[in-house]
Design a protein around this motif. Structure first.
Motif, PDB file in Angstrom:
ATOM      1  N   ASN A 343       0.925  -1.238  -0.187  1.00 14.07           N
ATOM      2  CA  ASN A 343      -0.102   0.089  -0.006  1.00 14.07           C
ATOM      3  C   ASN A 343       0.962   1.320   0.124  1.00 14.07           C
ATOM      4  O   ASN A 343       1.956   1.337  -0.081  1.00 14.07           O
ATOM      5  CB  ASN A 343      -0.959  -0.076   1.260  1.00 14.07           C
ATOM      6  N   LEU A 344       0.238   2.284   0.403  1.00 10.55           N
ATOM      7  CA  LEU A 344       0.986   3.834   0.333  1.00 10.55           C
ATOM      8  C   LEU A 344       1.926   3.889   1.352  1.00 10.55           C
ATOM      9  O   LEU A 344       2.766   4.584   1.260  1.00 10.55           O
ATOM     10  CB  LEU A 344       0.016   4.796   0.238  1.00 10.55           C
ATOM     11  N   TYR A 345       2.043   2.908   2.251  1.00 14.53           N
ATOM     12  CA  TYR A 345       2.851   3.052   3.483  1.00 14.53           C
ATOM     13  C   TYR A 345       3.912   1.960   3.419  1.00 14.53           C
ATOM     14  O   TYR A 345       5.084   2.261   3.735  1.00 14.53           O
ATOM     15  CB  TYR A 345       2.237   2.640   4.784  1.00 14.53           C
ATOM     16  N   THR A 346       3.786   0.926   2.512  1.00 12.03           N
ATOM     17  CA  THR A 346       4.794  -0.163   2.348  1.00 12.03           C
ATOM     18  C   THR A 346       5.221  -0.311   0.781  1.00 12.03           C
ATOM     19  O   THR A 346       5.972  -1.310   0.736  1.00 12.03           O
ATOM     20  CB  THR A 346       4.225  -1.285   2.769  1.00 12.03           C
ATOM     21  N   PHE A 347       4.886   0.511  -0.058  1.00 14.14           N
ATOM     22  CA  PHE A 347       5.271   0.012  -1.659  1.00 14.14           C
ATOM     23  C   PHE A 347       6.768   0.331  -1.623  1.00 14.14           C
ATOM     24  O   PHE A 347       7.198  -0.405  -2.707  1.00 14.14           O
ATOM     25  CB  PHE A 347       4.487   1.128  -2.230  1.00 14.14           C
ATOM     26  N   GLN A 348       7.302   0.850  -0.879  1.00 16.18           N
ATOM     27  CA  GLN A 348       8.812   0.731  -0.947  1.00 16.18           C
ATOM     28  C   GLN A 348       9.500  -0.638  -1.119  1.00 16.18           C
ATOM     29  O   GLN A 348      10.577  -1.024  -1.434  1.00 16.18           O
ATOM     30  CB  GLN A 348       9.591   1.870  -0.108  1.00 16.18           C
ATOM     31  N   GLN A 349       8.901  -1.454  -0.202  1.00 13.54           N
ATOM     32  CA  GLN A 349       9.239  -2.882  -0.086  1.00 13.54           C
ATOM     33  C   GLN A 349       8.967  -3.802  -1.509  1.00 13.54           C
ATOM     34  O   GLN A 349       9.273  -4.918  -1.563  1.00 13.54           O
ATOM     35  CB  GLN A 349       8.305  -3.555   1.038  1.00 13.54           C
ATOM     36  N   ASN A 350       8.239  -3.142  -2.599  1.00  9.33           N
ATOM     37  CA  ASN A 350       8.063  -4.060  -3.553  1.00  9.33           C
ATOM     38  C   ASN A 350       9.420  -4.111  -4.560  1.00  9.33           C
ATOM     39  O   ASN A 350       9.463  -3.411  -5.520  1.00  9.33           O
ATOM     40  CB  ASN A 350       7.284  -3.248  -4.273  1.00  9.33           C
ATOM     41  N   THR A 351      10.420  -4.779  -3.760  1.00  5.67           N
ATOM     42  CA  THR A 351      11.658  -4.982  -4.506  1.00  5.67           C
ATOM     43  C   THR A 351      12.066  -6.364  -4.258  1.00  5.67           C
ATOM     44  O   THR A 351      11.737  -7.001  -3.214  1.00  5.67           O
ATOM     45  CB  THR A 351      12.769  -3.955  -4.177  1.00  5.67           C
ATOM     46  N   SER A 352      13.052  -6.880  -5.144  1.00  5.68           N
ATOM     47  CA  SER A 352      13.399  -8.300  -4.636  1.00  5.68           C
ATOM     48  C   SER A 352      14.481  -8.129  -3.772  1.00  5.68           C
ATOM     49  O   SER A 352      15.163  -7.182  -3.501  1.00  5.68           O
ATOM     50  CB  SER A 352      14.099  -8.700  -6.252  1.00  5.68           C
ATOM     51  N   PRO A 353      14.561  -9.127  -2.937  1.00  2.00           N
ATOM     52  CA  PRO A 353      13.802 -10.470  -2.897  1.00  2.00           C
ATOM     53  C   PRO A 353      12.647 -10.258  -2.029  1.00  2.00           C
ATOM     54  O   PRO A 353      11.774 -11.528  -1.824  1.00  2.00           O
ATOM     55  CB  PRO A 353      14.905 -11.396  -2.058  1.00  2.00           C
ATOM     56  N   LYS A 354      11.939  -9.172  -1.498  1.00  2.00           N
ATOM     57  CA  LYS A 354      11.058  -9.112  -0.781  1.00  2.00           C
ATOM     58  C   LYS A 354       9.663  -9.625  -1.441  1.00  2.00           C
ATOM     59  O   LYS A 354       8.778 -10.003  -0.596  1.00  2.00           O
ATOM     60  CB  LYS A 354      10.797  -7.643   0.205  1.00  2.00           C
ATOM     61  N   ASN A 355       9.547  -9.121  -2.552  1.00  2.00           N
ATOM     62  CA  ASN A 355       8.499  -9.290  -3.434  1.00  2.00           C
ATOM     63  C   ASN A 355       8.390 -10.773  -4.139  1.00  2.00           C
ATOM     64  O   ASN A 355       7.153 -11.046  -4.730  1.00  2.00           O
ATOM     65  CB  ASN A 355       8.142  -8.257  -4.447  1.00  2.00           C
ATOM     66  N   ILE A 356       9.245 -11.559  -3.942  1.00  4.74           N
ATOM     67  CA  ILE A 356       9.440 -12.790  -4.604  1.00  4.74           C
ATOM     68  C   ILE A 356       8.224 -13.740  -4.246  1.00  4.74           C
ATOM     69  O   ILE A 356       7.879 -14.500  -5.269  1.00  4.74           O
ATOM     70  CB  ILE A 356      10.764 -13.288  -4.371  1.00  4.74           C
ATOM     71  N   PRO A 357       8.194 -13.805  -3.054  1.00  2.12           N
ATOM     72  CA  PRO A 357       7.097 -14.934  -2.650  1.00  2.12           C
ATOM     73  C   PRO A 357       5.650 -14.549  -3.265  1.00  2.12           C
ATOM     74  O   PRO A 357       5.211 -15.435  -3.604  1.00  2.12           O
ATOM     75  CB  PRO A 357       6.915 -14.766  -0.945  1.00  2.12           C
ATOM     76  N   TYR A 358       5.268 -13.202  -3.066  1.00  2.32           N
ATOM     77  CA  TYR A 358       3.791 -12.790  -3.839  1.00  2.32           C
ATOM     78  C   TYR A 358       4.007 -13.175  -5.310  1.00  2.32           C
ATOM     79  O   TYR A 358       3.034 -13.814  -5.752  1.00  2.32           O
ATOM     80  CB  TYR A 358       3.762 -11.385  -3.331  1.00  2.32           C
ATOM     81  N   ARG A 359       5.267 -12.701  -5.843  1.00  4.73           N
ATOM     82  CA  ARG A 359       5.008 -12.967  -7.348  1.00  4.73           C
ATOM     83  C   ARG A 359       5.165 -14.501  -7.871  1.00  4.73           C
ATOM     84  O   ARG A 359       4.341 -14.958  -8.623  1.00  4.73           O
ATOM     85  CB  ARG A 359       6.339 -12.293  -7.941  1.00  4.73           C
ATOM     86  N   ALA A 360       5.728 -15.504  -6.809  1.00  4.87           N
ATOM     87  CA  ALA A 360       5.658 -16.757  -7.100  1.00  4.87           C
ATOM     88  C   ALA A 360       4.132 -17.414  -6.876  1.00  4.87           C
ATOM     89  O   ALA A 360       3.715 -18.180  -7.740  1.00  4.87           O
ATOM     90  CB  ALA A 360       6.530 -17.470  -6.129  1.00  4.87           C
ATOM     91  N   VAL A 361       3.572 -16.901  -6.028  1.00  7.32           N
ATOM     92  CA  VAL A 361       2.130 -17.432  -5.543  1.00  7.32           C
ATOM     93  C   VAL A 361       1.341 -17.075  -6.831  1.00  7.32           C
ATOM     94  O   VAL A 361       0.483 -17.735  -7.248  1.00  7.32           O
ATOM     95  CB  VAL A 361       1.960 -16.767  -4.265  1.00  7.32           C
ATOM     96  N   GLN A 362       1.397 -15.615  -7.336  1.00  6.75           N
ATOM     97  CA  GLN A 362       0.507 -15.322  -8.426  1.00  6.75           C
ATOM     98  C   GLN A 362       0.920 -16.010  -9.585  1.00  6.75           C
ATOM     99  O   GLN A 362      -0.213 -16.315 -10.472  1.00  6.75           O
ATOM    100  CB  GLN A 362       0.842 -13.727  -8.531  1.00  6.75           C
ATOM    101  N   LYS A 363       2.068 -16.294  -9.930  1.00  8.55           N
ATOM    102  CA  LYS A 363       2.497 -17.034 -11.213  1.00  8.55           C
ATOM    103  C   LYS A 363       1.780 -18.462 -10.898  1.00  8.55           C
ATOM    104  O   LYS A 363       1.306 -18.985 -11.951  1.00  8.55           O
ATOM    105  CB  LYS A 363       3.958 -17.043 -11.280  1.00  8.55           C
ATOM    106  N   LEU A 364       1.616 -18.862  -9.717  1.00  7.71           N
ATOM    107  CA  LEU A 364       1.188 -20.328  -9.739  1.00  7.71           C
ATOM    108  C   LEU A 364      -0.140 -20.235  -9.972  1.00  7.71           C
ATOM    109  O   LEU A 364      -0.731 -21.207 -10.589  1.00  7.71           O
ATOM    110  CB  LEU A 364       1.582 -20.726  -8.418  1.00  7.71           C
ATOM    111  N   LYS A 365      -0.838 -19.199  -9.568  1.00 11.50           N
ATOM    112  CA  LYS A 365      -2.231 -19.088  -9.693  1.00 11.50           C
ATOM    113  C   LYS A 365      -2.626 -19.045 -11.215  1.00 11.50           C
ATOM    114  O   LYS A 365      -3.504 -19.454 -11.842  1.00 11.50           O
ATOM    115  CB  LYS A 365      -2.711 -17.799  -8.991  1.00 11.50           C
ATOM    116  N   ARG A 366      -1.770 -18.195 -11.900  1.00  9.79           N
ATOM    117  CA  ARG A 366      -2.013 -17.850 -13.205  1.00  9.79           C
ATOM    118  C   ARG A 366      -1.907 -19.373 -14.205  1.00  9.79           C
ATOM    119  O   ARG A 366      -2.707 -19.771 -15.004  1.00  9.79           O
ATOM    120  CB  ARG A 366      -1.035 -16.830 -13.767  1.00  9.79           C
TER     121      ARG A 366
END
Length: 445
Positions: A343-366
């Motif tokens: 969100n607007l408080y946490t978007f700076q965390q949208n960098t690797s490796p922090k966002n890798i788990p979310y991206r992996a889950v989304q790819k699995l769903k697709r």
């Protein structure tokens, strides 16, 4: 506006259109027709022909010594004043997305106590963008409706859309046509967030040379597959030199007319002068068919504010984010789609490796949906060009007699087959542009 020139196709301008998705500067399909430049006073003669244009607003960069908190206070007062003046006591129709521009508007409209009917739409089988819109509306106590854009909706309204925008924009982008008939009963006036993302961000913080600025812009405006289609048409129409040389010369001349030293501000000015009026503004006519529209980010005072606020305060959407946090902290805690799940408080965390788990889950769903025969829809063209029924409609328009001898059948077949058999992502834009030209030819006959 009529121009004293032969009434014939402006082949070079059409090539630019298919490469970028918009006509450049004042160009149209014909040499004897032009659009009037923005923010200008225009003179015509007694016969109705264009004589000259005089700008009454000039983009510049004259930064004031302004602390960020002072800039935020100025923006707050200015933005809310503009919205209050624009909508008055009318019932507002507010399109909500998962981004920042409409969220900033929702913040102001809620603070001002306006009567708002908000709505959002998403692709059926795609990311549930309406979920974010619903959260924003609930937080701001706004009436809300959600719409799910069905596959193939375009074919039921494509000729109506062609009549509205006169084929000055490709057809796969204006999703608002899918709910066109719903607008009449939604309210009295639209508040639209177009162009906020350009004004309230810095295109680049680097200071570039003129040559580098040109390369930067060309990379931004040329769509995937657009150069290939433009080159093919250029050769078919036997135009002189090369399309690339022509495009470079046109863009370079327009850049040179902007007297701004700061690269970020100069690129923003170029987009606002030559991109917004010919791409963003074109499909505003869809909304205008149903109700008057208001555009808070287009207000002259807002543009002047952008010209004088320090460029560092415009980086990374800082002002809009700070405004939302200040006026409605709960809104700032809702997911920012561009940086989901942050969100607007946490978007700076949208960098690797922090966002890798979310991206992996989304790819699995697709991948799981795809395996089940339910592909994940991410792009507008997937709703219009994929599948047997869509393909049948597409071919009807693409290979109709309206296109000949304007564009040869072998050229049409080449790009259609490349889309079907080689790379649909790369060739979706050329296919959409050819579809647009087909509708234009039908309008002209």
């Amino acid at each position: 506006m009529k121009v004293r020139a032969p009434h014939e196709f402006h082949w070079e301008a059409i090539c630019v259109f298919v490469a970028t998705g918009f006509f450049l500067d004042t160009d149209t399909y014909f040499k004897d027709l032009m659009v009037l430049p923005p923010a200008s006073i225009n003179e015509i003669d007694e016969e109705g022909f264009f004589v000259k244009s005089t700008p009454w607003f000039h983009w510049h960069k004259t930064s004031r010594a302004l602390a960020f908190e002072d800039a935020l206070e100025e923006f707050t007062q200015l933005f809310e004043t503009i919205i209050d003046e624009q909508v008055g006591d009318k019932k507002v129709i507010l399109p909500l997305s998962g981004g920042l521009d409409s969220r900033t508007q929702a913040t102001a409209l809620h603070h001002l106590g306006k009567d708002v009917n908000a709505y959002s739409y998403d692709f059926k089988g795609g990311y549930p963008e309406t979920a974010i819109g619903k959260q924003i509306a609930k937080t701001c106590d706004l009436t809300f409706t959600e719409h799910h854009i069905e596959k193939g909706y375009l074919w039921d309204c494509i000729e109506q859309l062609a009549a509205i925008n006169q084929c000055y924009s490709e057809f796969t982008h204006p999703r608002q046509m899918a709910i066109f008939d719903e607008y009449e009963k939604m309210g009295d006036i639209f508040s639209l967030g177009h162009w906020g993302d350009v004004l309230f961000d810095t295109p680049t913080s680097k200071q570039l040379t003129e040559a580098e600025e040109l390369e930067y812009l060309l990379k931004k405006i040329i769509k995937k597959g657009g150069m290939e289609l433009a080159n093919a048409l250029w050769e078919q129409w036997n135009l002189p030199d090369t399309f690339e040389a022509y495009l470079r010369q046109r863009v370079s001349k327009l850049l040179q007319k902007i007297d701004i030293q700061d690269t970020g501000a100069k690129i923003r000015a170029f987009k606002s002068l030559y991109w917004a009026p010919r791409w963003t503004n074109t499909n505003l006519s869809v909304f205008e068919e149903q109700h008057p529209i208001t555009l808070p980010y287009f207000d002259d005072r807002m543009c002047q504010f952008i010209c004088t606020v320090p460029e560092k305060h415009l980086e990374d959407r800082m002002l809009q984010i700070a405004y939302i946090k200040k006026r409605n902290p709960k809104l700032a805690k809702i997911t920012w789609e561009q940086h989901k799940p942050y969100n607007l408080y946490t978007f700076q965390q949208n960098t690797s490796p922090k966002n890798i788990p979310y991206r992996a889950v989304q790819k699995l769903k697709r991948e799981t949906k795809k395996a089940l025969g339910k592909p994940y829809v991410q792009r507008n063209w997937e709703l219009q060009f994929v599948g047997m029924e869509n393909d049948e409609k597409l071919q009807q328009y693409l290979f109709s007699e309206n296109m000949h001898p304007f564009i040869s059948k072998p050229l049409l077949a080449r790009f259609y087959n490349n889309f079907k058999n080689i790379d649909p992502v790369h060739y979706s834009h050329p296919l959409s542009m050819l579809l647009t030209l087909s509708l234009k030819m039908k309008l002209l006959k």
